[in-house]
Design a protein around this motif. Structure first.
Motif, PDB file in Angstrom:
ATOM      1  N   HIS A   1      54.496  60.367  66.792  1.00  0.00           N
ATOM      2  CA  HIS A   1      55.321  60.673  65.611  1.00  0.00           C
ATOM      3  C   HIS A   1      56.710  60.062  65.805  1.00  0.00           C
TER       4      HIS A   1
ATOM      5  N   TYR B   1      58.388  72.368  68.338  1.00  0.00           N
ATOM      6  CA  TYR B   1      59.823  72.046  68.379  1.00  0.00           C
ATOM      7  C   TYR B   1      60.648  72.611  67.244  1.00  0.00           C
TER       8      TYR B   1
ATOM      9  N   ASN C   1      55.767  68.225  56.515  1.00  0.00           N
ATOM     10  CA  ASN C   1      56.003  69.283  57.491  1.00  0.00           C
ATOM     11  C   ASN C   1      57.496  69.264  57.806  1.00  0.00           C
TER      12      ASN C   1
ATOM     13  N   GLY D   1      61.163  71.797  59.466  1.00  0.00           N
ATOM     14  CA  GLY D   1      61.616  72.974  60.185  1.00  0.00           C
ATOM     15  C   GLY D   1      63.011  72.803  60.729  1.00  0.00           C
TER      16      GLY D   1
ATOM     17  N   GLU E   1      47.824  62.770  58.242  1.00  0.00           N
ATOM     18  CA  GLU E   1      47.772  63.301  59.604  1.00  0.00           C
ATOM     19  C   GLU E   1      46.354  63.253  60.117  1.00  0.00           C
TER      20      GLU E   1
HETATM   21  N1  LIG Z   1      56.645  65.327  63.529  1.00  0.00           N
HETATM   22  C1  LIG Z   1      55.984  66.098  62.537  1.00  0.00           C
HETATM   23  C2  LIG Z   1      56.773  66.229  61.265  1.00  0.00           C
HETATM   24  C3  LIG Z   1      58.024  67.002  61.483  1.00  0.00           C
HETATM   25  C4  LIG Z   1      59.204  66.355  61.663  1.00  0.00           C
HETATM   26  C5  LIG Z   1      60.383  67.060  61.871  1.00  0.00           C
HETATM   27  C6  LIG Z   1      60.345  68.438  61.866  1.00  0.00           C
HETATM   28  C7  LIG Z   1      59.183  69.096  61.667  1.00  0.00           C
HETATM   29  C8  LIG Z   1      58.033  68.388  61.508  1.00  0.00           C
HETATM   30  C9  LIG Z   1      54.609  65.466  62.276  1.00  0.00           C
HETATM   31  O1  LIG Z   1      54.102  64.729  62.975  1.00  0.00           O
HETATM   32  O2  LIG Z   1      53.977  65.655  61.354  1.00  0.00           O
END
Ligand SMILES: N[C@@H](Cc1ccccc1)C(=O)O
Length: 512
Positions: A327, A416, A438, A440, A512
């Motif tokens: 990611h 995280y 997604n 947070g 995803e």
């Molecule tokens: N990295 C998460 C997306 C995400 C980014 C930042 C904060 C929360 C979630 C994903 O792969 O889908």
């Protein structure tokens, strides 16, 4: 109407007799004037054989409109009003004038007043002068006879009054060309097998090459659909004051991809089933030592973050494993570390807004809706006193800019972020809420080891780029977005532009 051949013959015989056609307007076929456009076609084909030469004669002329014709015949409205008012003290009642002249009375009265031809006397109209000159009628008659008038301003004014109209005609002056002849030779465009066999080629006349012809423009230099839609998202981010993160390196250490994000080393996402591991080189130790030490204790027992950690033995060798990033949050964690370092150096914290849109990799089997490599749109905001309300509010604005105004959130879990929210958008076509991303607030266990001031909060979100692109291009199989499947026809007429409202509504699913 005359055919092209008939017109060509007409041109050639006329030229043969008179040497020149001064103006094609005067040429007649079957006693009738010819269509100048058809005539031009005939001329061009003769000119291509050098049989004639021509130059256009452009003429502007004026005619009277229906109302103009009326005025030229009966006089202007104001003159008719004047004529209707008898001489003498008595005059004529306004109501009677109206009854007699109708519409013309209304229009003509004002002008007659202005010209000081008549005035009001009680409820009556009386003459102020004995006689008048109806200049408008004179002007219109002149235009009718000569098709123009020396006073250009007057012509414009009469046009505004809808009394005249302007027309343009093009006709042609034609002279003999160097290859003039009465006979039109057939011109061959290519040598054929038959011509060679029969020997006909020896006497054939060939059409000349036209070296001035414009070639077919080569179609090249088009962006891939994903890159075009990416450009639209980039514009939204720039418009909102974000700067772009450097995401051009696909290989990443597990350290930035997982450990720095408080993702435990035994987490299933770190398995070879989910992640591509690099073979050569397979490891790196190029991450900051002091940060590593802090991350180690945070994972093991929470360190001084107030957390109890995951209660396991953290291993540097796992953090050093090189992978293809799963990611773009891997780059966000690195950027937040840079921000923390800068804050320490400068002694002041400056809020930051980062974004990236780039490729990520997951060890997945490919099907109609999944690829092993895809693109993520990532946004991060770091500031003091940010709350979940800010995240929700920001999401609303961000997605509205993409044309999505119905947004909902659902609690979820990420290692995280806490709280974490899945983002849903209402899909008008499917009549249901679909997941689009997604998001947070990054956990203190992630932010404090990076060295950010304790009162700094970071909100973040991620969504896929493939889905909106598929919707926009009407692609139902994600594999059609793979490089070799994209053809020029599919992308060439597709402009880089803002996401339209319709697409926003359709935007579904996080890849995803
Ligand atoms: N990295 C998460 C997306 C995400 C980014 C930042 C904060 C929360 C979630 C994903 O792969 O889908």
């Amino acid at each position: 109407m005359a055919t092209t051949e008939e017109l060509q013959t007409l041109v050639l015989t006329t030229l043969d007799q008179n040497q020149v056609i001064e103006d094609s307007k005067n040429i007649k076929f079957d006693g009738k004037p010819i269509d100048q456009l058809a005539f031009l076609g005939a001329l061009n084909s003769l000119k291509s054989k050098d049989m004639v030469d021509y130059s256009p004669i452009e003429l502007e002329f004026w005619t009277l409109t229906e109302e103009g014709e009326q005025v030229a015949k009966d006089g202007s409205h104001e003159a008719r009003v004047f004529a209707a008012v008898p001489s003498g003290e008595q005059g004529i009642p306004i109501a009677e004038l109206q009854a007699r002249l109708g519409e013309a009375a209304k229009i003509g009265q004002g002008k007659a007043f202005k010209n000081k031809w008549i005035s009001k006397k009680g409820a009556n109209l009386v003459r102020l002068v004995d006689s008048i000159v109806d200049q408008t009628q004179k002007d219109l008659l002149e235009i009718k006879n000569t098709s123009t008038h020396k006073d250009a301003k007057l012509l414009a004014e009469l046009k505004k009054r809808k009394l005249t109209d302007k027309y343009k005609t093009t006709s042609y002056k034609v002279t003999k060309g160097p290859a003039f002849s009465l006979e039109i030779k057939h011109e061959a465009t290519e040598i054929t097998y038959e011509m060679l066999q029969s020997g006909e080629w020896k006497n054939a006349t060939f059409k000349k090459y036209n070296f001035d012809a414009v070639g077919v423009p080569p179609s090249g230099g088009h962006l891939h659909p994903l890159m075009k839609v990416r450009q639209e998202f980039r514009e939204i981010f720039f418009e909102m004051g974000f700067s772009e993160m450097p995401t051009n390196c696909f290989a990443e250490s597990s350290f930035w991809n997982f450990d720095a994000l408080f993702q435990p080393q035994q987490h299933p996402a770190r398995d070879a089933h989910d992640t591509f591991f690099l073979k050569d080189p397979a490891n790196t130790d190029r991450f900051p030592r002091d940060l590593m030490a802090k991350i180690k204790v945070t994972h093991e027992n929470g360190g001084d973050t107030g957390s109890i950690g995951y209660n396991y033995k953290w291993k540097e060798e796992d953090a050093g494993k090189l992978i293809l990033r799963t990611h773009t949050t891997a780059v966000s964690s690195y950027m937040l570390y840079q921000l923390a370092e800068k804050t320490k150096r400068e002694g002041v914290f400056n809020p930051a807004k980062y974004f990236s849109i780039d490729r990520v990799f997951r060890n997945e089997s490919v099907d109609a809706t999944h690829l092993a490599e895809f693109h993520q749109i990532e946004g991060v905001i770091a500031d003091k006193n940010l709350t979940l309300g800010d995240l929700i509010g920001f999401m609303d604005v961000f997605f509205k800019k993409m044309g999505m105004d119905k947004i909902r959130f659902k609690p979820t879990y990420n290692p995280y972020t806490e709280p974490s929210m899945e983002i849903f958008s209402y899909h008008e076509g499917l009549k249901q809420w679909v997941e689009i991303g997604n998001s947070g607030m990054f956990r203190p266990e992630m932010l404090l080891p990076l060295g950010l001031p304790p009162d700094v909060r970071v909100i973040a979100w991620g969504l896929g780029l493939e889905r909106p692109t598929m919707v926009k291009y009407g692609i139902s199989n994600i594999r059609d977005l793979l490089g070799h499947k994209v053809n020029i026809a599919m992308i060439k007429d597709y402009p880089v532009c803002r996401l339209d409202k319709k697409m926003g509504k359709e935007l579904v699913g996080l890849s995803e």
